[in-house]
Design a protein around this motif. Structure first.
Motif, PDB file in Angstrom:
ATOM      1  N   SER A 197      53.146  36.454  34.130  1.00 26.12           N
ATOM      2  CA  SER A 197      52.752  37.723  33.159  1.00 26.12           C
ATOM      3  C   SER A 197      51.650  37.968  33.410  1.00 26.12           C
ATOM      4  N   PRO A 198      51.552  39.290  33.256  1.00 22.97           N
ATOM      5  CA  PRO A 198      50.223  40.184  33.195  1.00 22.97           C
ATOM      6  C   PRO A 198      49.235  39.492  32.263  1.00 22.97           C
ATOM      7  N   GLN A 199      49.603  39.132  31.075  1.00 26.48           N
ATOM      8  CA  GLN A 199      48.601  38.713  30.005  1.00 26.48           C
ATOM      9  C   GLN A 199      48.608  37.192  30.124  1.00 26.48           C
ATOM     10  N   SER A 200      49.260  36.470  30.797  1.00 24.38           N
ATOM     11  CA  SER A 200      49.411  35.050  30.660  1.00 24.38           C
ATOM     12  C   SER A 200      48.520  34.090  31.550  1.00 24.38           C
ATOM     13  N   ALA A 201      47.811  33.168  31.159  1.00 20.80           N
ATOM     14  CA  ALA A 201      46.854  32.444  32.177  1.00 20.80           C
ATOM     15  C   ALA A 201      47.835  31.589  33.079  1.00 20.80           C
ATOM     16  N   PHE A 202      47.539  31.180  34.237  1.00 20.07           N
ATOM     17  CA  PHE A 202      47.898  30.368  35.171  1.00 20.07           C
ATOM     18  C   PHE A 202      46.953  29.593  35.808  1.00 20.07           C
ATOM     19  N   ILE A 225      43.415  20.557  44.667  1.00 14.22           N
ATOM     20  CA  ILE A 225      42.380  21.394  44.076  1.00 14.22           C
ATOM     21  C   ILE A 225      42.821  22.343  43.086  1.00 14.22           C
ATOM     22  N   ARG A 226      42.416  22.414  41.894  1.00 19.91           N
ATOM     23  CA  ARG A 226      42.858  23.420  40.926  1.00 19.91           C
ATOM     24  C   ARG A 226      42.004  24.478  40.175  1.00 19.91           C
ATOM     25  N   LEU A 227      42.416  25.705  40.620  1.00 16.14           N
ATOM     26  CA  LEU A 227      41.573  26.779  40.116  1.00 16.14           C
ATOM     27  C   LEU A 227      42.394  27.367  39.031  1.00 16.14           C
ATOM     28  N   ASP A 228      41.599  27.689  37.738  1.00 13.87           N
ATOM     29  CA  ASP A 228      42.351  28.300  36.720  1.00 13.87           C
ATOM     30  C   ASP A 228      42.141  30.042  36.491  1.00 13.87           C
ATOM     31  N   PHE A 229      43.237  30.684  36.308  1.00  4.35           N
ATOM     32  CA  PHE A 229      43.175  32.169  36.183  1.00  4.35           C
ATOM     33  C   PHE A 229      43.648  32.437  34.817  1.00  4.35           C
ATOM     34  N   PRO A 230      42.497  32.391  33.852  1.00  2.00           N
ATOM     35  CA  PRO A 230      42.579  32.542  32.312  1.00  2.00           C
ATOM     36  C   PRO A 230      43.044  33.956  32.116  1.00  2.00           C
ATOM     37  N   SER A 231      42.772  34.877  32.895  1.00  2.00           N
ATOM     38  CA  SER A 231      43.117  36.412  32.325  1.00  2.00           C
ATOM     39  C   SER A 231      44.354  36.833  32.920  1.00  2.00           C
ATOM     40  N   GLY A 232      45.291  36.133  33.448  1.00  2.00           N
ATOM     41  CA  GLY A 232      46.346  36.457  34.107  1.00  2.00           C
ATOM     42  C   GLY A 232      46.268  37.459  34.979  1.00  2.00           C
TER      43      GLY A 232
END
Length: 130
Positions: free
Chosen positions: A27-32, A86-93
């Motif tokens: 989703s454009p707004q959801s973090a992953f 290895i995990r990288l977060d993308f909080p801004s979607g």
């Protein structure tokens, strides 16, 4: 499995934040989060001192790069193969994506072992933006 002198990205996938559950859509707004499973062979790990991982989120529908992120860390040489997710977060979607876009994740891994380097490249399945 990585060869003795090789490093590989075994798998790359988008997951729900903080979980191991692979997402079906983005989703454009959801973090992953993006998880890259990496493996370094025993002989290369005996002299390895660093890894660098680059993640690029590509919008195939718009032919653009949505996000680019780099993560690196030191490695301690060991007499055993190295396996890590290895995990990288993308909080801004995906702020530039719109419904119906198709997204693909690319990853590049670099293992540095003194003057020697080894690279690996992987790409994910595609994800639909909803």
């Amino acid at each position: 499995m990585a060869g003795n002198y090789d490093a590989i990205i075994k798998l790359i996938r988008a997951v729900d934040p903080g979980t191991d559950y692979t997402v079906d859509t983005l989703s454009p707004q959801s973090a992953f989060d993006v998880v890259a499973g990496v493996e370094v062979g025993k002989a290369l790990m005996a002299v390895a001192d660093r890894y660098d991982l680059w993640i690029v989120i590509r919008n195939l529908s718009q032919s653009t790069t949505e996000i680019r992120k780099q993560h690196g860390d030191l490695l301690k040489p060991t007499d055993a193969p190295f396996q890590k997710e290895i995990r990288l977060d993308f909080p801004s979607g995906l702020p530039a994506a719109v419904e119906g876009d198709v997204i693909e994740i690319f990853a590049t891994l670099k293992i540095t072992a003194g003057i020697h380097v080894d690279h690996s490249v992987a790409r994910s399945e595609t994800y639909l933006v909803v």
